[in-house]
Design a protein around this motif. Structure first.
Motif, PDB file in Angstrom:
ATOM      1  N   THR B  90       0.857  -1.190   0.000  1.00 24.78           N
ATOM      2  CA  THR B  90       0.000   0.000   0.000  1.00 24.78           C
ATOM      3  C   THR B  90       0.895   1.243   0.000  1.00 24.78           C
ATOM      4  OG1 THR B  90      -0.039  -0.148   2.419  1.00 24.78           O
ATOM      5  CG2 THR B  90      -1.922  -1.087   1.251  1.00 24.78           C
ATOM      6  N   LYS B  91       0.252   2.397  -0.192  1.00 22.13           N
ATOM      7  CA  LYS B  91       1.041   3.626  -0.242  1.00 22.13           C
ATOM      8  C   LYS B  91       0.620   4.664   0.794  1.00 22.13           C
ATOM      9  CE  LYS B  91       2.777   3.988  -4.955  1.00 22.13           C
ATOM     10  NZ  LYS B  91       3.089   2.570  -4.954  1.00 22.13           N
ATOM     11  N   ASN B  92      -0.641   4.654   1.159  1.00 18.88           N
ATOM     12  CA  ASN B  92      -1.154   5.754   1.973  1.00 18.88           C
ATOM     13  C   ASN B  92      -1.837   5.361   3.278  1.00 18.88           C
ATOM     14  OD1 ASN B  92      -1.828   6.782  -1.185  1.00 18.88           O
ATOM     15  ND2 ASN B  92      -0.687   8.163   0.143  1.00 18.88           N
ATOM     16  N   ILE B  93      -2.524   4.243   3.269  1.00 17.59           N
ATOM     17  CA  ILE B  93      -3.286   3.875   4.467  1.00 17.59           C
ATOM     18  C   ILE B  93      -2.329   3.580   5.622  1.00 17.59           C
ATOM     19  CG2 ILE B  93      -3.427   1.421   3.837  1.00 17.59           C
ATOM     20  CD1 ILE B  93      -6.300   1.443   5.005  1.00 17.59           C
ATOM     21  N   GLY B  94      -2.739   3.895   6.848  1.00 12.94           N
ATOM     22  CA  GLY B  94      -1.907   3.651   8.023  1.00 12.94           C
ATOM     23  C   GLY B  94      -2.312   2.379   8.754  1.00 12.94           C
ATOM     24  N   PHE B  95      -1.459   1.954   9.685  1.00 15.09           N
ATOM     25  CA  PHE B  95      -1.708   0.711  10.426  1.00 15.09           C
ATOM     26  C   PHE B  95      -1.363   0.882  11.892  1.00 15.09           C
ATOM     27  CE2 PHE B  95      -0.404  -0.259   6.094  1.00 15.09           C
ATOM     28  CZ  PHE B  95      -1.498  -0.984   5.642  1.00 15.09           C
ATOM     29  N   PHE B  96      -2.283   0.480  12.747  1.00 16.66           N
ATOM     30  CA  PHE B  96      -1.985   0.403  14.171  1.00 16.66           C
ATOM     31  C   PHE B  96      -1.884  -1.059  14.583  1.00 16.66           C
ATOM     32  CE2 PHE B  96      -3.939   4.658  14.178  1.00 16.66           C
ATOM     33  CZ  PHE B  96      -3.038   5.343  14.986  1.00 16.66           C
ATOM     34  N   ALA B  97      -0.860  -1.386  15.373  1.00 23.71           N
ATOM     35  CA  ALA B  97      -0.777  -2.702  15.985  1.00 23.71           C
ATOM     36  C   ALA B  97      -0.760  -2.513  17.495  1.00 23.71           C
ATOM     37  CB  ALA B  97       0.483  -3.435  15.534  1.00 23.71           C
ATOM     38  N   THR B  98      -1.385  -3.448  18.175  1.00 21.63           N
ATOM     39  CA  THR B  98      -1.539  -3.338  19.621  1.00 21.63           C
ATOM     40  C   THR B  98      -0.335  -3.895  20.364  1.00 21.63           C
ATOM     41  OG1 THR B  98      -3.927  -3.490  19.429  1.00 21.63           O
ATOM     42  CG2 THR B  98      -2.976  -4.116  21.555  1.00 21.63           C
ATOM     43  N   ARG B 409     -19.141  10.477  -2.751  1.00 25.68           N
ATOM     44  CA  ARG B 409     -20.067  11.298  -3.552  1.00 25.68           C
ATOM     45  C   ARG B 409     -20.658  12.433  -2.732  1.00 25.68           C
ATOM     46  NH1 ARG B 409     -21.395   6.351  -6.080  1.00 25.68           N
ATOM     47  NH2 ARG B 409     -23.033   5.898  -4.573  1.00 25.68           N
ATOM     48  N   ARG B 410     -20.852  12.167  -1.438  1.00 21.11           N
ATOM     49  CA  ARG B 410     -21.400  13.208  -0.570  1.00 21.11           C
ATOM     50  C   ARG B 410     -20.315  14.139  -0.021  1.00 21.11           C
ATOM     51  NH1 ARG B 410     -26.383  12.122   2.451  1.00 21.11           N
ATOM     52  NH2 ARG B 410     -27.563  10.522   1.343  1.00 21.11           N
ATOM     53  N   GLY B 411     -19.082  13.891  -0.440  1.00 22.55           N
ATOM     54  CA  GLY B 411     -17.988  14.734   0.061  1.00 22.55           C
ATOM     55  C   GLY B 411     -17.618  14.426   1.505  1.00 22.55           C
ATOM     56  N   LEU B 412     -18.021  13.223   1.972  1.00 25.72           N
ATOM     57  CA  LEU B 412     -17.756  12.879   3.373  1.00 25.72           C
ATOM     58  C   LEU B 412     -16.505  12.018   3.542  1.00 25.72           C
ATOM     59  CD1 LEU B 412     -21.401  11.996   4.450  1.00 25.72           C
ATOM     60  CD2 LEU B 412     -20.073  14.005   5.142  1.00 25.72           C
ATOM     61  N   ALA B 413     -16.028  11.429   2.432  1.00 28.37           N
ATOM     62  CA  ALA B 413     -14.797  10.633   2.515  1.00 28.37           C
ATOM     63  C   ALA B 413     -13.774  11.244   1.573  1.00 28.37           C
ATOM     64  CB  ALA B 413     -15.064   9.180   2.135  1.00 28.37           C
ATOM     65  N   ARG B 414     -12.529  11.113   1.932  1.00 26.20           N
ATOM     66  CA  ARG B 414     -11.479  11.751   1.133  1.00 26.20           C
ATOM     67  C   ARG B 414     -11.370  11.110  -0.248  1.00 26.20           C
ATOM     68  NH1 ARG B 414      -7.879   9.552   5.135  1.00 26.20           N
ATOM     69  NH2 ARG B 414      -7.095  11.623   5.632  1.00 26.20           N
ATOM     70  N   ASP B 415     -10.952  11.911  -1.205  1.00 21.00           N
ATOM     71  CA  ASP B 415     -10.685  11.419  -2.562  1.00 21.00           C
ATOM     72  C   ASP B 415      -9.172  11.558  -2.767  1.00 21.00           C
ATOM     73  OD1 ASP B 415     -10.801  10.573  -5.129  1.00 21.00           O
ATOM     74  OD2 ASP B 415     -11.915  12.312  -5.904  1.00 21.00           O
ATOM     75  N   GLY B 416      -8.448  10.572  -2.316  1.00 22.56           N
ATOM     76  CA  GLY B 416      -6.984  10.678  -2.347  1.00 22.56           C
ATOM     77  C   GLY B 416      -6.471  11.216  -1.023  1.00 22.56           C
ATOM     78  N   TYR B 417      -5.216  10.957  -0.771  1.00 20.19           N
ATOM     79  CA  TYR B 417      -4.618  11.337   0.513  1.00 20.19           C
ATOM     80  C   TYR B 417      -3.726  12.563   0.320  1.00 20.19           C
ATOM     81  CZ  TYR B 417      -5.922   6.615   2.063  1.00 20.19           C
ATOM     82  OH  TYR B 417      -6.605   5.477   2.383  1.00 20.19           O
ATOM     83  N   ALA B 418      -3.903  13.553   1.191  1.00 22.89           N
ATOM     84  CA  ALA B 418      -3.074  14.758   1.067  1.00 22.89           C
ATOM     85  C   ALA B 418      -1.715  14.554   1.734  1.00 22.89           C
ATOM     86  CB  ALA B 418      -3.790  15.947   1.693  1.00 22.89           C
ATOM     87  N   GLY B 419      -1.702  13.831   2.832  1.00 24.14           N
ATOM     88  CA  GLY B 419      -0.461  13.666   3.579  1.00 24.14           C
ATOM     89  C   GLY B 419       0.247  12.384   3.178  1.00 24.14           C
ATOM     90  N   SER B 420       1.468  12.233   3.666  1.00 19.09           N
ATOM     91  CA  SER B 420       2.163  10.991   3.358  1.00 19.09           C
ATOM     92  C   SER B 420       2.329  10.112   4.591  1.00 19.09           C
ATOM     93  CB  SER B 420       3.524  11.280   2.723  1.00 19.09           C
ATOM     94  OG  SER B 420       4.362  11.903   3.663  1.00 19.09           O
ATOM     95  N   THR B 421       2.054  10.641   5.773  1.00 18.92           N
ATOM     96  CA  THR B 421       2.164   9.799   6.961  1.00 18.92           C
ATOM     97  C   THR B 421       0.790   9.600   7.598  1.00 18.92           C
ATOM     98  OG1 THR B 421       2.465  11.631   8.528  1.00 18.92           O
ATOM     99  CG2 THR B 421       4.448  10.794   7.442  1.00 18.92           C
ATOM    100  N   LEU B 422       0.729   8.601   8.481  1.00 19.84           N
ATOM    101  CA  LEU B 422      -0.522   8.323   9.184  1.00 19.84           C
ATOM    102  C   LEU B 422      -0.993   9.556   9.959  1.00 19.84           C
ATOM    103  CD1 LEU B 422      -2.763   6.632  10.466  1.00 19.84           C
ATOM    104  CD2 LEU B 422      -1.033   5.492  11.875  1.00 19.84           C
ATOM    105  N   ARG B 423      -0.084  10.186  10.673  1.00 26.36           N
ATOM    106  CA  ARG B 423      -0.503  11.345  11.473  1.00 26.36           C
ATOM    107  C   ARG B 423      -0.954  12.499  10.589  1.00 26.36           C
ATOM    108  NH1 ARG B 423       3.427  11.684  14.676  1.00 26.36           N
ATOM    109  NH2 ARG B 423       2.523  10.763  16.526  1.00 26.36           N
ATOM    110  N   GLU B 424      -0.232  12.729   9.488  1.00 26.28           N
ATOM    111  CA  GLU B 424      -0.658  13.819   8.586  1.00 26.28           C
ATOM    112  C   GLU B 424      -2.069  13.575   8.065  1.00 26.28           C
ATOM    113  OE1 GLU B 424       3.859  14.754   6.992  1.00 26.28           O
ATOM    114  OE2 GLU B 424       2.366  14.055   5.545  1.00 26.28           O
TER     115      GLU B 424
END
Lengths: 435, 429
Positions: B90-98, B409-424
């Motif tokens: 993947t390129k953009n999605i982040g991951f948390f591990a417990t 479509r409702r503008g409620l979910a992002r269309d592409g990621y602006a940041g490159s890190t999980l926190r961004e």
């Protein structure tokens, strides 16, 4: 006549590549993204290596010169990434090669180690090894909240109990515990999973492990102890012992000793492979190889610091205090790798530190020449020693050197029938025991 | 705009249901999770969150039989080794591990997280738990678990130390100066010399500063100690709260705690756990939801076991037709409080056969559910939802390609990621 087919492994760390040799590309800035290592392990699998082994440590050494400045300046002991996090990527990028990662019995909680290794073994479909170390640096112990490590022999007593516990956790699930009976809605047969209620002198754990038995049952165990306690430990557990005796007679003696100890433990000596660390220097002609070695030696003579930092870290002795043009003083002691210091003194035999740096070989024997010449040298050594193969230690640590070994030396070995041309099995241990 | 996450464990996801595929065999290999991660990335999700546990449950019925038979919470693998592989695909999605602050050595966790943050180019985070049962403690060689509030005091110190280790390398410590032969500048790497009540560590960390500086942090504790810890430390909180009113109160309370801790409330995103039920028509979705409720009502044993898991109390021994028992726990205190509240006036049977374990019901076509989510978030004031449901490819696709598309479509979910890190990405809106 030639030696029987032998095994090849690769020994290294999750560290930066070379970055001042002129053959470094851009890897030194990006090494921690893992891509260099993915390419490396693919290359080694193409060359039919049994495995890649990652040593590890948990400290920024500041022994040399009393500060971390020199260590960090050269990028030697640190930075070093956690190989346990790198291993899954390497496994995913390959099909057959084994991957052994160092995890310390002095710092890992046994339960956590058992579970992490079991997970890796499943994800790699049976290709994970645990390289067992007890750690030897007090500086690492301080990072984990201790003042110092337990004394050398106690570390091995603890490690014994640790491995026993971890093995029992892996065994807490029978091989046929997973039944997956859709009709009855039974995934695991509970009668085949048991608490272990382990109560030892140093460790306790109730169990059972909370994941399935690893595909290999017990992931491959590798080890490198040179002291008597270390050898005894290896003979009880190890599938592969990494060895550093110097010269062919010492190699033979070491292997014979390990095999004797393994047999005395009631195990089949053929099931513990002894492999010797080497760093072949290859050239297009014999003279070219000799020139490369001479150039390498001269570079060390001019800048012995790198070698001294390495010794400072592993022996916990500040080598910056000593006159480069005199031998190591007699009164120096360590709680670190005892066998390393003892061997060092014996070997240095009055050499000045500078000349010791030039002459020092981590590797068991010198291998210099064209690929075909080096293949012949390895053949001879194995005929003499009896087996079981070599661990290539990356010197220098860059793509060019890896390519020389994989695409130069390995085909020469294969042509002589000394090395496999494919893998007979899916699991790491099965390939290690194939011959 | 909503933040979206997916909640799961590295365990058997679904193995004997209609759409399980080969789930019983492939759950402990990477491919199922790679496929899910790529789908969720396509839908603009912020992260996948892997919970974890280090014990074989035996709280229900006094033994582990039921749990193993049902593959419930066991077997469960260590999620840390899975994350680097998901990062590769993947390129953009982040991951948390417990990781558990009660048992994971801080230096080891700091180094492991730093390494994974590098391997994923800054897309990693730790979900911190204090562990909640004696079995975990016993696997790690203790007789019993530390007391609830002591665990949080340990956690406070643990994260303080881990952060100092991450900070022990300045951002400009690696210089790679070929002329001077200098890889890293020793004057920019510092011992931490940490001496606490529970932990000590000299430092510095022996790997370079993580790309995010500090890997992201996530937390789920609902108790007072847990909430205070979250408000002080984390980038995202996952919450299981029942009903819009309580969700709003929860978000407000997090904000108050954060302000008290000197933080901007926008720095921490609260995601509420939901399991949307989607259909091609609203009626079809209602039918599915009804079938789900019936199945749930029939699965008394499973529901009792869930209560046992959360509380450590053996619910097999209580009378099903008596009121919900009056018990205390050293385990998940907020869960027990919620159960007691929801069970008020109900028998144990009535409680365990009712479907109460989600924040809100989301049932309908993708567009209907997107509309419901919009309304709820307008009411609650942020920040998004954490999907929890069977991780089989059909459900993932329904969420990613059905609901995800409707939200976009409702503008409620992002269309592409602006940041490159999980926190961004968490801080993007």
């Amino acid at each position: 006549m030639s030696a029987d087919m032998f095994h090849l492994g690769w020994f290294g760390s999750f560290i930066p590549t070379t970055w001042t040799t002129g053959w470094d590309g851009t890897d030194a800035a990006r090494w921690m993204d893992g891509k260099f290592y993915v390419d490396k392990v693919r290359t080694l699998e193409r060359a039919c290596f049994d495995f890649i082994l990652f040593e590890d440590s948990s400290m920024v050494s500041d022994v040399y010169g009393g500060s971390s400045e020199a260590t960090l300046k050269r990028g030697g002991w640190a930075p070093k990434g956690d190989p346990v996090a790198l291993a899954p990527i390497l496994a995913r990028a390959t099909e057959r090669i084994g991957i052994s990662v160092t995890m310390s019995t002095s710092f890992y909680p046994p339960w956590m180690l058992a579970r992490s290794v079991a997970t890796l073994d499943h994800m790699s479909r049976g290709r994970i090894g645990w390289n067992i170390v007890t750690s030897s640096e007090d500086l690492a112990a301080k990072n984990f909240g201790m003042d110092a490590l337990p004394p050398h022999d106690e570390r091995y007593a603890r490690a014994d109990e640790f491995v026993d516990l971890v093995t029992q956790l892996w065994d807490s699930w029978d091989a046929d515990a997973l039944v997956m009976d859709r009709e009855r809605g039974v995934y695991v047969d509970h009668t085949k999973v048991r608490p272990i209620d382990f109560v030892g002198k140093y460790y306790k754990s109730r169990g059972p492990l909370n994941t399935l038995r690893p595909p290999q049952g017990r992931p491959v165990l590798t080890q490198a102890g040179g002291s008597p306690a270390g050898r005894q430990f290896a003979s009880r557990y190890a599938d592969m012992v990494m060895a550093l005796p110097k010269g062919v007679p010492a190699m033979k003696e070491y292997r014979d000793d390990i095999r004797m100890r393994v047999a005395a433990e009631g195990r089949d000596p053929d099931r513990t492979k002894v492999m010797f660390v080497v760093s072949p220097i290859l050239g297009e002609t014999h003279q070219h190889a000799l020139d490369r070695k001479a150039a390498k030696d001269e570079a060390v003579r001019q800048h012995p610091e790198g070698q001294l930092i390495g010794w400072s870290g592993s022996m916990e002795i500040d080598f910056s205090r000593f006159d480069l043009d005199k031998p190591l003083p007699d009164d120096v002691q360590t709680n670190g790798h005892q066998s390393t210091l003892a061997n060092f003194r014996k070997w240095a035999n009055g050499r000045t530190l500078r000349e010791a740096c030039v002459a020092y070989r981590t590797e068991s024997m010198e291998l210099i020449g064209t690929p075909d010449e080096v293949a012949a040298q390895m053949d001879e050594a194995m005929q003499e020693v009896g087996g079981d193969g070599f661990l290539i230690w990356n010197q220098p640590h860059n793509r060019r050197y890896i390519g020389e070994i994989a695409d130069g030396l390995v085909p020469a070995l294969q042509k002589r029938g000394l090395m496999r041309t494919g893998y007979g099995h899916e699991h790491f241990r099965d390939n290690l025991l194939e011959f | 705009m909503l933040h979206l996450g997916w909640f799961l464990s590295f365990q058997v996801q679904s193995w004997n249901q209609m759409w399980s595929g080969e789930g019983g065999r492939e759950w402990n290999k990477p491919q199922l999770y790679i496929d899910a991660a790529r789908s969720l990335e396509r839908a603009g999700f912020d992260y996948m969150m892997f919970e974890d546990g280090s014990f074989v449950p035996d709280s229900y019925g006094g033994n582990h039989d039921w749990w193993l038979k049902a593959a419930r919470s066991v077997p469960k693998q260590d999620p840390l080794p899975l994350i680097p592989i998901l990062g590769e695909h993947t390129k953009n999605i982040g991951f948390f591990a417990t990781v558990t602050t009660s048992f994971h050595p801080p230096f080891m966790a700091a180094r492991s997280a730093a390494t994974i943050d590098h391997l994923t180019d800054g897309r990693f985070g730790l979900n911190l738990v204090t562990s909640h049962n004696h079995r975990t403690a016993q696997n790690f060689g203790h007789d019993a678990l530390f007391d609830h509030d002591e665990r949080y005091r340990m956690a406070d110190e643990w994260i303080d130390l881990v952060r100092k280790l991450w900070d022990s390398w300045d951002a400009d410590a690696v210089v790679l100066d070929e002329e001077r032969g200098m890889f890293a500048d020793g004057s920019k790497v510092h011992p931490v010399d940490f001496e606490g009540e529970f932990y000590r560590s000299r430092g510095p960390l022996n790997t370079t500063r993580p790309p995010q500086g500090r890997p992201a942090l996530c937390q789920a504790g609902g108790s007072n100690a847990g909430r205070a810890f979250g408000a002080k430390n984390v980038d995202t909180i996952i919450a299981q709260v029942n009903g819009v009113e309580d969700m709003k109160a929860y978000r407000d309370e997090v904000s108050e705690h954060m302000i008290a801790a000197g933080r901007d409330p926008k720095e921490c995103k609260v995601l509420f756990i939901v399991t949307p039920v989607l259909g091609e028509t609203d009626a079809e979705a209602q039918d599915r939801a009804e079938r789900g409720r019936l199945a749930m009502a029939g699965a008394v044993e499973s529901n009792l076991a869930s209560l046992s898991y959360a509380t450590g109390e053996d619910f097999a021994k209580y009378d099903l037709d008596a009121p919900f028992p009056d018990i205390e726990t050293n385990a998940t205190q907020s869960s027990l409080a919620l159960f007691k509240k929801l069970a008020a006036g109900k028998t144990l049977r009535e409680f365990v056969t009712s479907d109460t374990r989600k924040s809100v019901d989301l049932v309908g076509t993708p567009d209907t559910v997107a509309g419901q989510m919009d309304e709820i978030m307008q009411e609650v004031g942020g920040d998004g939802f954490l999907i929890s449901g069977s991780l089989h490819r059909r459900y993932v696709s329904e969420i990613a390609d059905g609901l995800g598309a409707a939200l976009r479509r409702r503008g409620l979910a992002r269309d592409g990621y602006a940041g490159s890190t999980l926190r961004e990405n968490l801080l993007e809106f």
